[in-house]
Scaffold this motif. Structure first.
Motif, PDB file in Angstrom:
ATOM      1  N   LEU A   4       0.839  -1.227  -0.086  1.00 16.54           N
ATOM      2  CA  LEU A   4       0.166   0.039   0.017  1.00 16.54           C
ATOM      3  C   LEU A   4       0.829   1.177  -0.100  1.00 16.54           C
ATOM      4  CD1 LEU A   4      -2.655   1.302   0.286  1.00 16.54           C
ATOM      5  CD2 LEU A   4      -2.846   1.221   2.719  1.00 16.54           C
ATOM      6  N   SER A   5       2.018   1.359   0.816  1.00 16.38           N
ATOM      7  CA  SER A   5       2.746   2.546   0.817  1.00 16.38           C
ATOM      8  C   SER A   5       3.487   2.723  -0.271  1.00 16.38           C
ATOM      9  CB  SER A   5       3.795   2.194   1.896  1.00 16.38           C
ATOM     10  OG  SER A   5       4.696   1.442   1.527  1.00 16.38           O
ATOM     11  N   PHE A   6       3.868   1.587  -1.286  1.00 17.68           N
ATOM     12  CA  PHE A   6       4.333   1.590  -2.589  1.00 17.68           C
ATOM     13  C   PHE A   6       3.463   2.393  -3.411  1.00 17.68           C
ATOM     14  CE2 PHE A   6       4.835   0.089  -6.812  1.00 17.68           C
ATOM     15  CZ  PHE A   6       6.406   0.756  -7.270  1.00 17.68           C
ATOM     16  N   TRP A   7       2.248   1.664  -3.639  1.00 17.34           N
ATOM     17  CA  TRP A   7       1.563   2.389  -4.782  1.00 17.34           C
ATOM     18  C   TRP A   7       1.061   3.801  -4.332  1.00 17.34           C
ATOM     19  CZ3 TRP A   7       1.478   0.463  -9.276  1.00 17.34           C
ATOM     20  CH2 TRP A   7       1.731  -1.347  -9.252  1.00 17.34           C
ATOM     21  N   SER A   8       0.769   4.235  -2.929  1.00 18.55           N
ATOM     22  CA  SER A   8       0.630   5.428  -2.856  1.00 18.55           C
ATOM     23  C   SER A   8       1.931   6.633  -3.057  1.00 18.55           C
ATOM     24  CB  SER A   8       0.350   5.635  -1.182  1.00 18.55           C
ATOM     25  OG  SER A   8      -0.802   4.934  -0.749  1.00 18.55           O
ATOM     26  N   GLY A   9       3.001   5.647  -2.722  1.00 17.14           N
ATOM     27  CA  GLY A   9       4.214   6.745  -3.123  1.00 17.14           C
ATOM     28  C   GLY A   9       4.444   6.790  -4.696  1.00 17.14           C
ATOM     29  N   ILE A  10       4.138   5.797  -5.381  1.00 18.27           N
ATOM     30  CA  ILE A  10       4.240   5.902  -6.698  1.00 18.27           C
ATOM     31  C   ILE A  10       3.439   7.132  -7.609  1.00 18.27           C
ATOM     32  CG2 ILE A  10       2.785   4.299  -8.031  1.00 18.27           C
ATOM     33  CD1 ILE A  10       6.359   4.289  -8.510  1.00 18.27           C
ATOM     34  N   VAL A  11       2.214   6.966  -6.715  1.00 19.23           N
ATOM     35  CA  VAL A  11       1.188   8.032  -7.363  1.00 19.23           C
ATOM     36  C   VAL A  11       1.912   9.604  -6.959  1.00 19.23           C
ATOM     37  CG1 VAL A  11      -1.051   9.029  -6.951  1.00 19.23           C
ATOM     38  CG2 VAL A  11      -0.633   6.554  -7.276  1.00 19.23           C
ATOM     39  N   CYS A  12       2.180   9.565  -5.685  1.00 19.79           N
ATOM     40  CA  CYS A  12       2.932  11.004  -5.158  1.00 19.79           C
ATOM     41  C   CYS A  12       4.075  11.217  -6.065  1.00 19.79           C
ATOM     42  CB  CYS A  12       3.178  10.710  -3.873  1.00 19.79           C
ATOM     43  SG  CYS A  12       1.992  10.804  -2.729  1.00 19.79           S
ATOM     44  N   ALA A  13       4.933  10.301  -6.316  1.00 22.03           N
ATOM     45  CA  ALA A  13       6.312  10.919  -7.102  1.00 22.03           C
ATOM     46  C   ALA A  13       5.606  11.055  -8.620  1.00 22.03           C
ATOM     47  CB  ALA A  13       7.039   9.482  -7.204  1.00 22.03           C
ATOM     48  N   MET A  14       4.563  10.357  -9.192  1.00 21.56           N
ATOM     49  CA  MET A  14       4.012  10.859 -10.472  1.00 21.56           C
ATOM     50  C   MET A  14       3.676  12.328 -10.426  1.00 21.56           C
ATOM     51  SD  MET A  14       1.674   8.717 -12.969  1.00 21.56           S
ATOM     52  CE  MET A  14       2.575   7.495 -12.831  1.00 21.56           C
ATOM     53  N   LEU A  15       2.740  12.506  -9.338  1.00 15.10           N
ATOM     54  CA  LEU A  15       2.148  14.136  -9.518  1.00 15.10           C
ATOM     55  C   LEU A  15       3.180  15.063  -8.974  1.00 15.10           C
ATOM     56  CD1 LEU A  15      -0.967  13.257  -7.183  1.00 15.10           C
ATOM     57  CD2 LEU A  15      -0.821  13.460  -9.750  1.00 15.10           C
ATOM     58  N   CYS A  16       4.181  14.689  -8.310  1.00 13.35           N
ATOM     59  CA  CYS A  16       5.405  15.628  -8.006  1.00 13.35           C
ATOM     60  C   CYS A  16       6.080  15.969  -9.311  1.00 13.35           C
ATOM     61  CB  CYS A  16       6.302  15.236  -6.911  1.00 13.35           C
ATOM     62  SG  CYS A  16       5.494  15.197  -5.419  1.00 13.35           S
ATOM     63  N   GLY A  17       6.667  14.813 -10.054  1.00 15.47           N
ATOM     64  CA  GLY A  17       7.102  14.764 -11.265  1.00 15.47           C
ATOM     65  C   GLY A  17       6.417  15.651 -12.239  1.00 15.47           C
ATOM     66  N   LEU A  18       5.155  15.590 -12.564  1.00 14.71           N
ATOM     67  CA  LEU A  18       4.373  16.576 -13.377  1.00 14.71           C
ATOM     68  C   LEU A  18       4.439  18.236 -12.982  1.00 14.71           C
ATOM     69  CD1 LEU A  18       1.404  14.363 -13.885  1.00 14.71           C
ATOM     70  CD2 LEU A  18       3.386  14.647 -15.509  1.00 14.71           C
ATOM     71  N   VAL A  22      12.393  17.604 -10.439  1.00 13.84           N
ATOM     72  CA  VAL A  22      13.372  17.539  -8.901  1.00 13.84           C
ATOM     73  C   VAL A  22      12.452  17.018  -7.862  1.00 13.84           C
ATOM     74  CG1 VAL A  22      14.818  19.069  -7.525  1.00 13.84           C
ATOM     75  CG2 VAL A  22      14.870  19.333  -9.950  1.00 13.84           C
ATOM     76  N   TRP A  23      11.169  17.576  -7.829  1.00 13.67           N
ATOM     77  CA  TRP A  23      10.521  16.898  -6.611  1.00 13.67           C
ATOM     78  C   TRP A  23       9.952  15.448  -6.964  1.00 13.67           C
ATOM     79  CZ3 TRP A  23       6.371  21.264  -6.131  1.00 13.67           C
ATOM     80  CH2 TRP A  23       6.799  22.656  -5.566  1.00 13.67           C
ATOM     81  N   GLY A  24       9.928  15.094  -8.383  1.00 13.20           N
ATOM     82  CA  GLY A  24       9.689  14.022  -8.644  1.00 13.20           C
ATOM     83  C   GLY A  24      10.804  12.575  -8.515  1.00 13.20           C
ATOM     84  N   TYR A  25      12.121  13.083  -8.574  1.00 19.68           N
ATOM     85  CA  TYR A  25      13.025  12.333  -8.329  1.00 19.68           C
ATOM     86  C   TYR A  25      13.314  12.210  -6.779  1.00 19.68           C
ATOM     87  CZ  TYR A  25      14.371  11.910 -13.269  1.00 19.68           C
ATOM     88  OH  TYR A  25      14.185  11.458 -14.503  1.00 19.68           O
ATOM     89  N   ALA A  26      13.088  13.473  -6.104  1.00 21.68           N
ATOM     90  CA  ALA A  26      13.114  13.466  -4.774  1.00 21.68           C
ATOM     91  C   ALA A  26      12.134  12.556  -3.990  1.00 21.68           C
ATOM     92  CB  ALA A  26      12.962  14.775  -4.189  1.00 21.68           C
ATOM     93  N   ALA A  27      11.062  12.298  -4.673  1.00 24.75           N
ATOM     94  CA  ALA A  27       9.871  11.714  -4.065  1.00 24.75           C
ATOM     95  C   ALA A  27      10.222  10.028  -4.436  1.00 24.75           C
ATOM     96  CB  ALA A  27       8.370  11.766  -4.711  1.00 24.75           C
TER      97      ALA A  27
END
Length: 441
Positions: A4-18, A22-27
């Motif tokens: 669950l933490s992975f799939w939540s994190g992958i969505v956050c990384a995608m939104l930050c990257g859009l 820099v925020w996306g790679y930091a996520a």
């Protein structure tokens, strides 16, 4: 919880990257740390531990800092942020494919095959292992020694002709990896037996490994594939946080130093530390290819087949035109063609956006069988050493390119089979109980 933490994190990384790459790679960096913390318990998946340690090293904080500082490599200039964002999406799709193959599969193995046997069998023929180590060291140093510098950028011998890959594997990488894996087997034997002779044999093998596989004439991928199996064996089921830290620390801290030692005398390179060293250019190269090279039609597997045909001579290479590093746009924008090309990018050229996810799913599903083989109490054999080598080879495999990684991985597997054959004990048939007949009256 980890899934669950992975799939939540992958969505956050995608939104930050859009919003900002820099925020996306930091996520991605934060996501990798969280996954490593959850995988740190004893008995979890060794593959996923190495996977996230590799992501942490090459694909998270390094590109984030490079983008924020406008770092460039290979005289290619600074890449646009939208190219970095597209490269980030390919990485996230690959990570999603890796985790999708683990849905419904517990992180901890169902059983440890050797947990019930605490006798910790050593190697069967330590003298033969030591002799093989000596012969391989002699071969790598004195039989066609010019091939030792192919990976250092010096191709061919005095005649100036290119050496075919099979010669490079047979005369250079294979002897070096035989030396290293014989040392690994003897080191495990010494830890299990704890005798003076076993420690002396392991020490002598270590000296031979230092002489034959020194950083000056040996690619760092060879050292990684040859030495990391010992750490995976010792720490893969126990001190797992330490294993992840050693992988990150050795590549980020020691890697640039070895790069200076091996290339500085040849090319006059200076020491550049993490994350601005050329060792961490993977996402820069992906962004550069996506920005500078026109994306061709889908290869439908031909790019991957071309990359995995590394063992064939150049004239017999499968689909030679389907090599992204040979495109004229790449040769015209980068100062060299031997670039880091992560394999999920090659899968993207073959199957579009579905390629990285499908490729990650296939890789992770295959490593599920390798995970089950990792057991520190297991007797040494060719199969066990091959499993350790495959896990170690995943680190340079992720950085790419497949074409450059292939000879090292193939040599490592052959060396594992050789060392394993000398380490395993022949099975002796159990004595058969003879039932004597009753005496007749």
């Amino acid at each position: 919880m980890r899934t669950l933490s992975f799939w939540s994190g992958i969505v956050c990384a995608m939104l930050c990257g859009l919003v900002d790459p820099v925020w996306g790679y930091a996520a991605v960096f934060a996501l990798s740390l969280i996954q490593l913390s959850m995988l740190g318990s004893s008995g979890g998946s060794v593959f996923l531990l190495i996977h996230y340690a590799t992501i942490l090293t090459y694909f998270s904080i390094a590109p984030a800092m490079q983008i924020s500082q406008d770092v460039e490599f290979w005289e290619a200039g600074v890449m646009r942020t939208d190219a970095y964002t597209q490269a980030l999406m390919l990485l996230l799709l690959y990570m999603a494919g890796v985790e999708a193959a683990r849905l419904g599969v517990p992180d901890a193995p169902e059983h440890l095959p050797g947990a019930h046997d605490r006798r910790l069998v050593g190697v069967a023929h330590p003298l033969l292992l030591l002799l093989s180590c000596s012969l391989a060291a002699f071969a790598s140093l004195f039989i066609r020694p010019e091939l030792n510098f192919v990976a250092r950028g010096v191709v061919g011998g005095a005649s100036g002709e290119d050496n075919v890959p099979i010669d490079y594997i047979f005369y250079s990488t294979l002897p070096k990896l035989v030396v290293l894996l014989c040392f690994v087997a003897l080191a495990i034997h010494a830890v299990r037996r704890r005798t003076l002779w076993s420690w002396c044999a392991a020490g002598l093998a270590f000296g031979l490994a230092l002489a034959a596989a020194n950083p000056v004439n040996t690619a760092r991928q060879v050292l990684l594939i040859g030495l990391l199996p010992l750490l995976i064996h010792g720490l893969g089921r126990g001190r797992r946080w330490l294993l992840a830290g050693v992988i990150f620390g050795s590549i980020a801290g020691l890697g640039p130093v070895l790069n200076l030692i091996s290339r500085g005398s040849m090319w006059g390179e200076e020491l550049t530390t993490f994350p601005f060293s050329q060792d961490f250019d993977a996402m820069f190269v992906v962004a550069g290819i996506l920005e500078r090279a026109p994306i061709p039609d889908l290869g439908w597997g031909r790019y991957l087949l071309s990359a995995f045909s590394f063992f064939l001579p150049r004239d017999l290479k499968m689909f030679p035109d389907f090599d992204p590093l040979g495109w004229s746009a790449i040769l015209g924008n980068f100062s060299q063609s031997n670039l880091s090309l992560p394999p999920f990018t090659t899968a993207y050229f073959d199957f579009g956006l579905a390629g990285p996810a499908l490729f990650g799913f296939a890789i992770s599903a295959g490593f599920r069988m390798v995970d089950r083989a990792i057991d520190p109490n297991r007797p040494l054999s060719g199969a066990y050493l091959s499993a350790l080598v495959l896990l170690a080879a995943y680190v340079p495999f992720m950085r790419g390119p497949i074409l450059g990684w292939g000879p090292f991985a193939a040599s490592g597997l052959i060396a594992a089979l050789i060392a394993g054959a000398l380490s395993s004990r022949a099975r002796r048939p159990l004595p058969r109980a003879v039932r004597h007949g009753l005496p007749s009256a």
